[in-house]
Scaffold this active site. Sequence first.
Site, PDB file in Angstrom:
ATOM      1  N   LYS A  83      30.455  37.085  33.900  1.00  0.00           N
ATOM      2  CA  LYS A  83      30.784  38.601  34.925  1.00  0.00           C
ATOM      3  C   LYS A  83      31.406  39.824  33.894  1.00  0.00           C
ATOM      4  CE  LYS A  83      33.824  39.108  39.445  1.00  0.00           C
ATOM      5  NZ  LYS A  83      34.518  39.278  40.216  1.00  0.00           N
TER       6      LYS A  83
HETATM    7  O1  G3P Z   1      36.090  40.202  43.081  1.00  0.00           O
HETATM    8  C1  G3P Z   1      36.680  40.919  42.577  1.00  0.00           C
HETATM    9  C2  G3P Z   1      37.237  41.956  43.746  1.00  0.00           C
HETATM   10  O2  G3P Z   1      36.793  41.333  44.834  1.00  0.00           O
HETATM   11  C3  G3P Z   1      38.626  41.929  44.010  1.00  0.00           C
HETATM   12  O3  G3P Z   1      39.018  42.927  45.252  1.00  0.00           O
HETATM   13  O4  G3P Z   1      40.913  43.663  46.244  1.00  0.00           O
HETATM   14  O5  G3P Z   1      41.127  43.067  44.127  1.00  0.00           O
HETATM   15  O6  G3P Z   1      39.865  45.037  45.425  1.00  0.00           O
HETATM   16  P1  G3P Z   1      40.506  43.895  45.438  1.00  0.00           P
END
Ligand code: G3P
Length: 215
Positions: A83
């Site tokens: 990533k």
């Molecule tokens: O995996 C990355 C992403 O899904 C992060 O989500 O909830 O931290 O905005 P969030």
Amino acid sequence: MKFFLDTANIEDIKKYASWGVISGVTTNPTLIAKEDVSLEKRIKEIAEVVDGPISAEVIATDLEGMLEEGRKYAKWHKNIYVKVPATPEGLQAVKIFKKEGIHTNLTLVFSAGQALLAAKAGADLISPFIGRLDDVCEDGMALIAEIAQIFQNYNIKSELLVASIRHPRHVIEAAMIGADIATIPAEVIDKMIKHPLTDKGIEKFLEDWEKVANK
Ligand code: G3P
């Protein structure tokens, strides 16, 4: 639409894998930090449970650092997707990883322009963060619709992975649009299976069955 689990918690990964609904896992530095475990150890544990793409994120922001970390991660397991962030260095890294046969997931995508560039550089997965756009009063799902349309127009092979999902409607709307993958937090999967009419229905069937059970 494939479902990935957006967590580094191994118990959750085992739990939802046992439901037969998980095709991959996405992690990020924040999710790993919550588990208080090394990235390598956790990624290898996940690979024993899920036979599908597992995203491991680079910490470096410079090209050389990204390449060094990504090449190291790729040796851990055949299902690793490196990533990298949606930056110029990230695009360069994607191009080089592609030549080396290393899969990539371009993360922290917040615009269709970034998604198009990621596709051109050769990213396997492209991850727009819809919840974080909603958080700042933008429309995350509108971005998914835009990218899906563009990818369809040009038959782009990169997969659209909807990330930063906050609730079940995000998953349903992304599926209606035709996104390839949703990476979903554990609590959202719990909300998806739960329905008060299902609980009420079970209760009523059991209650009625009691009336005839001993006949
Ligand atoms: O995996 C990355 C992403 O899904 C992060 O989500 O909830 O931290 O905005 P969030």
